[in-house]
Design a protein around this motif. Structure first.
Motif, PDB file in Angstrom:
ATOM      1  N   ASN A   1     -57.858  23.454  59.434  1.00 41.47           N
ATOM      2  CA  ASN A   1     -56.644  24.038  60.021  1.00 41.47           C
ATOM      3  C   ASN A   1     -56.793  25.503  60.381  1.00 41.47           C
ATOM      4  O   ASN A   1     -56.097  26.002  61.257  1.00 41.47           O
TER       5      ASN A   1
ATOM      6  N   HIS B   1     -49.317  21.367  54.816  1.00 41.73           N
ATOM      7  CA  HIS B   1     -49.989  21.871  56.014  1.00 41.73           C
ATOM      8  C   HIS B   1     -48.991  22.055  57.150  1.00 41.73           C
ATOM      9  O   HIS B   1     -47.969  21.389  57.189  1.00 41.73           O
ATOM     10  N   PRO B   2     -49.317  22.957  58.093  1.00 47.02           N
ATOM     11  CA  PRO B   2     -48.383  23.215  59.195  1.00 47.02           C
ATOM     12  C   PRO B   2     -48.196  21.977  60.076  1.00 47.02           C
ATOM     13  O   PRO B   2     -49.067  21.111  60.134  1.00 47.02           O
ATOM     14  N   SER B   3     -47.068  21.894  60.740  1.00 38.43           N
ATOM     15  CA  SER B   3     -46.761  20.735  61.584  1.00 38.43           C
ATOM     16  C   SER B   3     -46.837  21.086  63.069  1.00 38.43           C
ATOM     17  O   SER B   3     -46.030  21.874  63.561  1.00 38.43           O
ATOM     18  N   PRO B   4     -47.771  20.465  63.809  1.00 43.45           N
ATOM     19  CA  PRO B   4     -47.810  20.667  65.259  1.00 43.45           C
ATOM     20  C   PRO B   4     -46.493  20.288  65.934  1.00 43.45           C
ATOM     21  O   PRO B   4     -46.028  21.001  66.824  1.00 43.45           O
ATOM     22  N   LEU B   5     -45.863  19.202  65.500  1.00 43.27           N
ATOM     23  CA  LEU B   5     -44.659  18.735  66.188  1.00 43.27           C
ATOM     24  C   LEU B   5     -43.456  19.638  65.948  1.00 43.27           C
ATOM     25  O   LEU B   5     -42.571  19.734  66.787  1.00 43.27           O
ATOM     26  N   LEU B   6     -43.406  20.297  64.799  1.00 41.93           N
ATOM     27  CA  LEU B   6     -42.254  21.175  64.512  1.00 41.93           C
ATOM     28  C   LEU B   6     -42.612  22.662  64.564  1.00 41.93           C
ATOM     29  O   LEU B   6     -41.822  23.491  64.121  1.00 41.93           O
ATOM     30  N   ARG B   7     -43.779  22.998  65.102  1.00 42.70           N
ATOM     31  CA  ARG B   7     -44.201  24.412  65.017  1.00 42.70           C
ATOM     32  C   ARG B   7     -43.238  25.355  65.710  1.00 42.70           C
ATOM     33  O   ARG B   7     -43.132  26.514  65.318  1.00 42.70           O
TER      34      ARG B   7
ATOM     35  N   GLU C   1     -52.042  15.290  62.600  1.00 45.24           N
ATOM     36  CA  GLU C   1     -50.797  15.237  63.379  1.00 45.24           C
ATOM     37  C   GLU C   1     -51.030  16.029  64.660  1.00 45.24           C
ATOM     38  O   GLU C   1     -51.710  17.054  64.625  1.00 45.24           O
TER      39      GLU C   1
ATOM     40  N   ASP D   1     -49.138  17.288  68.617  1.00 43.82           N
ATOM     41  CA  ASP D   1     -48.157  17.319  69.694  1.00 43.82           C
ATOM     42  C   ASP D   1     -48.948  17.018  70.953  1.00 43.82           C
ATOM     43  O   ASP D   1     -49.762  17.829  71.395  1.00 43.82           O
TER      44      ASP D   1
ATOM     45  N   GLU E   1     -52.747  25.246  67.244  1.00 38.68           N
ATOM     46  CA  GLU E   1     -51.410  25.020  66.671  1.00 38.68           C
ATOM     47  C   GLU E   1     -50.860  23.620  66.909  1.00 38.68           C
ATOM     48  O   GLU E   1     -50.020  23.155  66.152  1.00 38.68           O
ATOM     49  N   ASP E   2     -51.299  22.974  67.987  1.00 41.68           N
ATOM     50  CA  ASP E   2     -50.741  21.660  68.320  1.00 41.68           C
ATOM     51  C   ASP E   2     -51.548  20.501  67.749  1.00 41.68           C
ATOM     52  O   ASP E   2     -51.305  19.338  68.104  1.00 41.68           O
ATOM     53  N   LEU E   3     -52.492  20.795  66.872  1.00 39.37           N
ATOM     54  CA  LEU E   3     -53.315  19.764  66.225  1.00 39.37           C
ATOM     55  C   LEU E   3     -53.679  20.257  64.839  1.00 39.37           C
ATOM     56  O   LEU E   3     -54.351  21.280  64.705  1.00 39.37           O
ATOM     57  N   LYS E   4     -53.206  19.560  63.802  1.00 41.82           N
ATOM     58  CA  LYS E   4     -53.495  20.011  62.436  1.00 41.82           C
ATOM     59  C   LYS E   4     -53.862  18.828  61.548  1.00 41.82           C
ATOM     60  O   LYS E   4     -53.357  17.711  61.728  1.00 41.82           O
ATOM     61  N   ALA E   5     -54.712  19.093  60.583  1.00 41.62           N
ATOM     62  CA  ALA E   5     -55.107  18.078  59.600  1.00 41.62           C
ATOM     63  C   ALA E   5     -54.067  18.004  58.499  1.00 41.62           C
ATOM     64  O   ALA E   5     -53.513  19.022  58.086  1.00 41.62           O
TER      65      ALA E   5
ATOM     66  N   LYS F   1     -45.284  26.384  52.615  1.00 42.84           N
ATOM     67  CA  LYS F   1     -46.255  25.582  51.896  1.00 42.84           C
ATOM     68  C   LYS F   1     -45.770  25.226  50.500  1.00 42.84           C
ATOM     69  O   LYS F   1     -45.824  24.087  50.068  1.00 42.84           O
TER      70      LYS F   1
ATOM     71  N   ARG G   1     -40.250  15.179  73.430  1.00 44.06           N
ATOM     72  CA  ARG G   1     -40.238  14.404  72.189  1.00 44.06           C
ATOM     73  C   ARG G   1     -39.558  13.046  72.327  1.00 44.06           C
ATOM     74  O   ARG G   1     -39.606  12.241  71.398  1.00 44.06           O
TER      75      ARG G   1
ATOM     76  N   ARG H   1     -44.131  21.437  53.269  1.00 41.87           N
ATOM     77  CA  ARG H   1     -45.241  20.491  53.115  1.00 41.87           C
ATOM     78  C   ARG H   1     -46.538  21.272  53.016  1.00 41.87           C
ATOM     79  O   ARG H   1     -46.560  22.474  53.295  1.00 41.87           O
TER      80      ARG H   1
ATOM     81  N   ARG I   1     -32.244  22.216  55.415  1.00 44.65           N
ATOM     82  CA  ARG I   1     -31.411  22.777  56.473  1.00 44.65           C
ATOM     83  C   ARG I   1     -30.312  23.632  55.883  1.00 44.65           C
ATOM     84  O   ARG I   1     -29.570  23.182  55.023  1.00 44.65           O
TER      85      ARG I   1
ATOM     86  N   ARG J   1     -39.943  24.584  65.972  1.00 47.97           N
ATOM     87  CA  ARG J   1     -38.620  24.062  65.644  1.00 47.97           C
ATOM     88  C   ARG J   1     -38.204  24.346  64.202  1.00 47.97           C
ATOM     89  O   ARG J   1     -37.062  24.095  63.829  1.00 47.97           O
TER      90      ARG J   1
ATOM     91  N   GLU K   1     -39.230  13.281  59.822  1.00 50.31           N
ATOM     92  CA  GLU K   1     -40.388  12.473  60.255  1.00 50.31           C
ATOM     93  C   GLU K   1     -41.696  13.047  59.737  1.00 50.31           C
ATOM     94  O   GLU K   1     -42.660  12.329  59.549  1.00 50.31           O
ATOM     95  N   VAL K   2     -41.764  14.359  59.604  1.00 51.84           N
ATOM     96  CA  VAL K   2     -43.061  14.942  59.264  1.00 51.84           C
ATOM     97  C   VAL K   2     -43.055  15.651  57.909  1.00 51.84           C
ATOM     98  O   VAL K   2     -44.006  16.358  57.586  1.00 51.84           O
TER      99      VAL K   2
END
Lengths: 248, 248
Positions: free
Chosen positions: A80, B119-125, A9, A11, A85-89, B132, A127, B117, B185, B127, B179-180
């Motif tokens: 990882n 692994h960490p999420s680049p898109l929501l890092r 994934e 960003d 931070e903006d690219l993770k497996a 884990k 986004r 999830r 919430r 947000r 999405e990821v």
């Protein structure tokens, strides 16, 4: 030696696109290959697709070869620790040695996010594509079937390629009330996409939604392949590579 | 002279918090006041609440005074031409000259987003708070009613204040497939919140979800006000100021 199918994934905001380029440009492939070298893998990663600067991926497949002994299920965590931070497996699995992430992909899915509201959104600025005006979502939805099937999509694409024929399996529009306003999500699933094709299709669909052109205008674009007949390219930050599928 | 109630959205990632601080620190208030001065308003903006560095807002109310003639409905657009990309105005309305964005707020709502999830999420890092492990969402949900009502919330807060009594009207948990990955919430609505209170409550609720403490442990925190009895503070990037309400 194992061949590994890795999902990542990213960003896209901080990358000059997916593909490795000349030194000094930060790319998804470049960052991934650095991390692969550090865990003892062959530092060559082949992606299922190509994304431009600013375009994101929810799960982009890559393949690479790994001589070492690290268990396959430990690969994402090992990478990882090294990846930015903006690219993770997300996951790794062993595949046959002849597997090829690009050539073997049977379908690819893209998502494009539009945000409709009076003012721009700080939280979604990287986004989604912010559009102020109202859109005729029904007109856009009715236009989507015209894109389905096997066509020459060159009229939407960015680059001249010899062969512009691709097949679009699915084109779908969803409207939903997001945290910061009305979101319109366009999903496209096809065998393969030309560079810039999705952004060209979205830009043209938005012109249909704005009442600037009829849905029938899509036909001439598909028949002639002429870029000047299509709308402007939608900006990169709304585009997401969702997934590729394989027969595995 | 008109008093204006302005709602703004911001991405907290690039701010050293909401409140104006010493020179050199980029703050929400500081950036807004610069833009206010440029449209001829009095360069003093009063916010409904205070958010720390990295905390976001979906609609933070501010009040300020405007001597000029610019129509009220044009204010957001005028400000947005001057404001940075990570801070934008959403709406403006005229309010009585005695209106006060902080003192008159009848309720405030915060949202905290958790991402569950592997692994960490680049898109929501920036947000959401990535976790884990699995969480016992039912245990967390059952703990929420213990927080409701009028209590001394000092045990969750960051700062010593003289008076820690606040009233929590609503505490709600929603789980949804984002999405990821799986998102949890947590919504909190109360008359007012202490600095760090929501992050302290979330950190403690996550310990309940991880089975590290029983829900009954909340009682002692509320009874004694001792910070050492609560869990660690949840990180700022998952927190959103959602809205404040007024009797207007």
């Amino acid at each position: 030696m194992r061949r590994i199918l890795l999902l990542v994934e990213y960003d896209g905001s901080g990358f000059a696109g997916l593909q490795r380029q000349r030194a000094g440009l930060r790319t998804v492939q470049g960052e991934l290959e650095k991390a692969l070298a550090a865990i003892g893998a062959l530092p060559k990663a082949v992606a299922a697709g190509r994304t431009d600067a600013g375009v994101h991926a929810l799960a982009m497949p890559f393949h690479f070869d790994l001589p070492g002994r690290i268990p396959t299920e430990k690969i994402p965590e090992a990478l990882n620790r090294l990846l930015p931070e903006d690219l993770k497996a997300l996951s790794a699995r062993e595949v046959p040695p002849t597997f090829h992430a690009r050539r073997d992909a049977e379908s690819r899915t893209y998502l494009y996010r539009l945000l409709l509201r009076p003012h721009p959104s700080p939280l979604l600025r990287q986004r989604a594509w912010w559009l102020k005006g109202p859109l005729d979502l029904r007109a856009m939805e009715e236009a989507l079937p015209l894109l389905l099937g096997r066509h020459n999509f060159l009229g939407f694409a960015k680059e001249e390629v010899r062969q512009g024929e691709r097949e679009l399996y699915e084109a779908r529009l969803e409207a939903l009330e997001g945290e910061v306003g009305l979101e319109v999500r366009l999903y496209f699933r096809g065998n393969s996409f030309l560079r810039g094709q999705v952004r060209g299709m979205v830009g043209t669909l938005v012109e249909i939604g704005r009442g600037k052109r009829p849905k029938e205008s899509l036909k001439a674009i598909l028949e002639t392949g002429e870029r000047r007949l299509a709308g402007p390219s939608a900006p990169p930050q709304g585009l997401y590579f969702v997934e590729a599928t394989y027969e595995l």
